[in-house]
Scaffold this motif. Structure first.
Motif, PDB file in Angstrom:
ATOM      1  N   GLY A  16      -6.561  13.381  -1.089  1.00  0.00           N
ATOM      2  CA  GLY A  16      -5.275  13.470  -0.406  1.00  0.00           C
ATOM      3  C   GLY A  16      -5.413  13.379   1.097  1.00  0.00           C
ATOM      4  O   GLY A  16      -4.631  12.697   1.773  1.00  0.00           O
ATOM      5  N   ASP A  17      -6.433  14.053   1.642  1.00  0.00           N
ATOM      6  CA  ASP A  17      -6.671  14.007   3.088  1.00  0.00           C
ATOM      7  C   ASP A  17      -7.095  12.608   3.527  1.00  0.00           C
ATOM      8  O   ASP A  17      -6.672  12.130   4.594  1.00  0.00           O
ATOM      9  CB  ASP A  17      -7.753  15.024   3.452  1.00  0.00           C
ATOM     10  N   ARG A  18      -7.906  11.947   2.723  1.00  0.00           N
ATOM     11  CA  ARG A  18      -8.371  10.596   3.074  1.00  0.00           C
ATOM     12  C   ARG A  18      -7.218   9.599   3.039  1.00  0.00           C
ATOM     13  O   ARG A  18      -7.136   8.707   3.898  1.00  0.00           O
ATOM     14  CB  ARG A  18      -9.475  10.164   2.113  1.00  0.00           C
ATOM     15  N   LEU A  19      -6.326   9.740   2.062  1.00  0.00           N
ATOM     16  CA  LEU A  19      -5.175   8.837   1.993  1.00  0.00           C
ATOM     17  C   LEU A  19      -4.311   8.978   3.245  1.00  0.00           C
ATOM     18  O   LEU A  19      -3.876   7.978   3.834  1.00  0.00           O
ATOM     19  CB  LEU A  19      -4.353   9.142   0.742  1.00  0.00           C
ATOM     20  N   LYS A  20      -4.053  10.198   3.650  1.00  0.00           N
ATOM     21  CA  LYS A  20      -3.258  10.423   4.857  1.00  0.00           C
ATOM     22  C   LYS A  20      -3.956   9.853   6.088  1.00  0.00           C
ATOM     23  O   LYS A  20      -3.330   9.212   6.945  1.00  0.00           O
ATOM     24  CB  LYS A  20      -3.010  11.926   5.029  1.00  0.00           C
ATOM     25  N   GLU A  21      -5.268  10.059   6.163  1.00  0.00           N
ATOM     26  CA  GLU A  21      -6.032   9.564   7.317  1.00  0.00           C
ATOM     27  C   GLU A  21      -6.002   8.037   7.398  1.00  0.00           C
ATOM     28  O   GLU A  21      -5.785   7.466   8.472  1.00  0.00           O
ATOM     29  CB  GLU A  21      -7.474  10.065   7.212  1.00  0.00           C
ATOM     30  N   GLN A  22      -6.215   7.367   6.254  1.00  0.00           N
ATOM     31  CA  GLN A  22      -6.259   5.904   6.267  1.00  0.00           C
ATOM     32  C   GLN A  22      -4.885   5.310   6.576  1.00  0.00           C
ATOM     33  O   GLN A  22      -4.793   4.284   7.251  1.00  0.00           O
ATOM     34  CB  GLN A  22      -6.763   5.382   4.924  1.00  0.00           C
ATOM     35  N   SER A  23      -3.813   5.943   6.099  1.00  0.00           N
ATOM     36  CA  SER A  23      -2.484   5.424   6.403  1.00  0.00           C
ATOM     37  C   SER A  23      -2.138   5.629   7.876  1.00  0.00           C
ATOM     38  O   SER A  23      -1.437   4.803   8.471  1.00  0.00           O
ATOM     39  CB  SER A  23      -1.440   6.102   5.515  1.00  0.00           C
ATOM     40  N   GLU A  24      -2.629   6.698   8.491  1.00  0.00           N
ATOM     41  CA  GLU A  24      -2.401   6.911   9.916  1.00  0.00           C
ATOM     42  C   GLU A  24      -3.194   5.919  10.769  1.00  0.00           C
ATOM     43  O   GLU A  24      -2.737   5.498  11.839  1.00  0.00           O
ATOM     44  CB  GLU A  24      -2.790   8.338  10.306  1.00  0.00           C
ATOM     45  N   LYS A  25      -4.375   5.546  10.292  1.00  0.00           N
ATOM     46  CA  LYS A  25      -5.207   4.631  11.063  1.00  0.00           C
ATOM     47  C   LYS A  25      -4.582   3.252  11.215  1.00  0.00           C
ATOM     48  O   LYS A  25      -4.925   2.524  12.151  1.00  0.00           O
ATOM     49  CB  LYS A  25      -6.587   4.498  10.410  1.00  0.00           C
ATOM     50  N   VAL A  26      -3.682   2.886  10.307  1.00  0.00           N
ATOM     51  CA  VAL A  26      -2.997   1.596  10.443  1.00  0.00           C
ATOM     52  C   VAL A  26      -2.251   1.552  11.772  1.00  0.00           C
ATOM     53  O   VAL A  26      -2.270   0.546  12.489  1.00  0.00           O
ATOM     54  CB  VAL A  26      -2.039   1.366   9.262  1.00  0.00           C
ATOM     55  N   ALA A  33       0.832  -1.207   0.000  1.00  0.00           N
ATOM     56  CA  ALA A  33       0.000   0.000   0.000  1.00  0.00           C
ATOM     57  C   ALA A  33       0.869   1.260   0.000  1.00  0.00           C
ATOM     58  O   ALA A  33       0.592   2.218  -0.730  1.00  0.00           O
ATOM     59  CB  ALA A  33      -0.928  -0.007   1.206  1.00  0.00           C
ATOM     60  N   ILE A  34       1.933   1.252   0.809  1.00  0.00           N
ATOM     61  CA  ILE A  34       2.839   2.411   0.863  1.00  0.00           C
ATOM     62  C   ILE A  34       3.527   2.603  -0.479  1.00  0.00           C
ATOM     63  O   ILE A  34       3.627   3.731  -0.998  1.00  0.00           O
ATOM     64  CB  ILE A  34       3.876   2.218   1.984  1.00  0.00           C
ATOM     65  N   ARG A  35       3.988   1.518  -1.069  1.00  0.00           N
ATOM     66  CA  ARG A  35       4.673   1.602  -2.361  1.00  0.00           C
ATOM     67  C   ARG A  35       3.716   2.117  -3.452  1.00  0.00           C
ATOM     68  O   ARG A  35       4.117   2.913  -4.307  1.00  0.00           O
ATOM     69  CB  ARG A  35       5.221   0.225  -2.736  1.00  0.00           C
ATOM     70  N   SER A  49       3.483   5.901  11.610  1.00  0.00           N
ATOM     71  CA  SER A  49       3.592   7.244  12.184  1.00  0.00           C
ATOM     72  C   SER A  49       4.053   8.264  11.139  1.00  0.00           C
ATOM     73  O   SER A  49       3.927   9.464  11.354  1.00  0.00           O
ATOM     74  CB  SER A  49       4.573   7.239  13.362  1.00  0.00           C
ATOM     75  N   ARG A  50       4.596   7.791  10.029  1.00  0.00           N
ATOM     76  CA  ARG A  50       4.938   8.666   8.902  1.00  0.00           C
ATOM     77  C   ARG A  50       3.970   8.347   7.767  1.00  0.00           C
ATOM     78  O   ARG A  50       4.251   7.521   6.902  1.00  0.00           O
ATOM     79  CB  ARG A  50       6.384   8.440   8.468  1.00  0.00           C
ATOM     80  N   PRO A  51       2.805   8.995   7.739  1.00  0.00           N
ATOM     81  CA  PRO A  51       1.744   8.592   6.819  1.00  0.00           C
ATOM     82  C   PRO A  51       2.085   8.889   5.364  1.00  0.00           C
ATOM     83  O   PRO A  51       2.897   9.764   5.050  1.00  0.00           O
ATOM     84  CB  PRO A  51       0.549   9.432   7.289  1.00  0.00           C
ATOM     85  N   SER A  52       1.436   8.162   4.480  1.00  0.00           N
ATOM     86  CA  SER A  52       1.560   8.415   3.045  1.00  0.00           C
ATOM     87  C   SER A  52       0.727   9.645   2.690  1.00  0.00           C
ATOM     88  O   SER A  52      -0.412   9.787   3.134  1.00  0.00           O
ATOM     89  CB  SER A  52       1.071   7.206   2.245  1.00  0.00           C
ATOM     90  N   THR A  53       1.292  10.528   1.900  1.00  0.00           N
ATOM     91  CA  THR A  53       0.607  11.758   1.511  1.00  0.00           C
ATOM     92  C   THR A  53       0.795  12.016   0.023  1.00  0.00           C
ATOM     93  O   THR A  53       1.695  11.469  -0.614  1.00  0.00           O
ATOM     94  CB  THR A  53       1.150  12.972   2.290  1.00  0.00           C
ATOM     95  N   LEU A  54      -0.074  12.865  -0.499  1.00  0.00           N
ATOM     96  CA  LEU A  54       0.067  13.381  -1.854  1.00  0.00           C
ATOM     97  C   LEU A  54       0.489  14.839  -1.748  1.00  0.00           C
ATOM     98  O   LEU A  54      -0.099  15.601  -0.971  1.00  0.00           O
ATOM     99  CB  LEU A  54      -1.256  13.268  -2.615  1.00  0.00           C
TER     100      LEU A  54
END
Length: 440
Positions: A365-375, A299-301, A403-408
């Motif tokens: 972009g905000d949703r991607l960051k939120e979902q990656s943080e929720k992991v 997912a990160i890649r 703790s370092r979320p994926s962002t656009l």
């Protein structure tokens, strides 16, 4: 040997309950294999072709005719030559529309207020050209993302994961349909209705004609007589439709990619939440945790590949849309003062479509960051403190990475977020005040 060992473990786990029915144990084992989902091949998504078609149909329909769909064509020499010829023809048509339009705007236009209104269409077209060439230059990365998307739908391991992916795909499709409706609903009146209701152009022989959708200065020829003028009028509408399809198709593809990246993180969250549900042994828990780590890494890649391929598009869109909104707001105010209600409605719809465009970018972009943080949040909520030290340490690595979320990002300058959307709105209003002061 492994199956026999697991049967023995199950027998020991249930030994205190008395005599165990071996058939029930086998049924329980099968239920665990299918229900767990992670890493098992028992489940097969029979509808994966329909799922993929549902996800990419709009983008494929819009981008294939202009030759920039990532999976368009193949690797043969003849196919590559045909694709390049197709893209050159499309780009030539765009230049045929825009270059004379720029010449007229900056050398022949006399009314400054009219210049302010038509410049929004020029910026919109320039953004389409930027996206057009970005799709061509970064075709390998975009093709990789689309191939991975199809592989994920085909290799989904359980119905729960497929449901998560379907829900994200519906959100992406809803965003695409909303933008398509607003874009075509505003662009078609701009190209057809506004020229018909505008003041007629008086020629030297005192005859009149309808102004072109894009006022242009063709240096080498002047198509003022019939049927050349009518052919030019229709060709401008067709070419502007190609530009609009380019914008809408790329928007659709971006929504597909980003929402799919979000669903990959959601799948990891679901797997973390159910990791203890059927895991009765340490080996089983280790296996499922390793699958979760692999999915999290994938997912990160995937998100990083999207960011790498499209960050220039994000920057140009956020900056360009800010300026476009400013000029469209000016157009609304100007036509309101002149009591041109058709123009007011047309510019208002166009302005709304640009607002929706910026909101979609910011929301995804905000949703991607939120979902990656929720992991990381889901990892911390597990009973990791009761695990063996090696498994607890493995789980902590997931928390640290999350703790370092994926962002656009917009050109590596700032992150796409809902806060960025608010900044676009405020900045466009500030530009509008400056523009009105300059014109007046």
């Amino acid at each position: 040997m492994r199956v026999k060992w697991e049967k023995k473990i199950l027998f020991q786990l249930q030994g205190t309950r008395g005599r165990v029915n071996m058939e029930e144990i086998m049924e329980e084992q099968e239920r665990r294999d299918v229900g767990g989902g992670e890493g098992k091949k028992n489940y097969f998504n029979e509808n994966y072709k329909n799922d993929i078609d549902y996800v990419v149909k709009i983008a494929r329909t819009l981008l294939t005719p202009i030759g920039i769909y990532p999976l368009y064509g193949n690797d043969s020499v003849m196919a590559q030559i045909m694709a390049r010829c197709q893209t050159l023809v499309v780009f030539g048509l765009m230049c045929f529309l825009l270059v004379p339009h720029f010449i007229y705007t900056f050398f022949d236009a006399e009314d400054l207020s009219r210049l302010m209104k038509i410049i929004a269409a020029q910026i919109f077209s320039l953004l389409a050209i930027i996206k057009f060439w970005t799709m061509i230059i970064n075709k390998s990365d975009l093709r990789y993302c689309l191939d991975e998307l199809e592989n994920h739908w085909r290799d989904v391991t359980c119905e729960e994961d497929r449901t998560v992916m379907t829900d994200s795909a519906k959100i992406g499709r809803l965003c695409t349909i909303a933008y398509l409706g607003l874009s075509y609903g505003g662009a078609l009146p701009y190209h057809i209705v506004l020229p018909l209701v505008a003041e007629r152009i008086v020629k030297d022989d005192n005859s009149t004609q309808i102004p072109l959708p894009y006022p242009s200065d063709y240096v080498f020829f002047v198509p003022e007589d019939s049927p050349g003028y009518e052919m030019l009028f229709v060709s401008q509408i067709l070419i502007s439709s190609i530009i609009l399809s380019t914008n809408c198709g790329v928007y659709s593809l971006i929504a597909i990619y980003v929402m799919h990246a979000c669903c990959l993180f959601q799948v990891v969250q679901r797997q973390l939440q159910s990791i203890f549900e059927y895991s009765k042994t340490i080996d089983e828990l280790t296996r499922r945790l390793s699958v979760i780590v692999d999915n999290h890494t994938a997912a990160i890649r995937y998100a990083q590949r999207i960011e790498k391929a499209l960050n220039v598009v994000f920057l140009s869109e956020m900056v360009g849309c800010t300026v476009i909104i400013c000029f469209l707001e000016f157009g609304v105010l100007k036509d309101w003062e002149d009591r041109k209600m058709i123009g007011v409605m047309t510019y208002a719809v166009l302005m709304t479509s640009i607002f929706v465009n910026v909101f979609i970018f910011s929301f995804t972009g905000d949703r991607l960051k939120e979902q990656s943080e929720k992991v990381g949040e889901y990892s911390y909520s597990l009973e990791w403190y009761d695990l063996p030290k090696n498994l607890a340490a493995d789980l902590m690595f997931i928390m640290i990475r999350a703790s370092r979320p994926s962002t656009l990002t917009a050109g590596k300058v700032f992150d796409l977020s809902l806060q960025g959307f608010c900044e676009v709105v405020k900045t466009s209003a500030a530009y509008l005040n400056f523009l009105r002061a300059m014109v007046n």
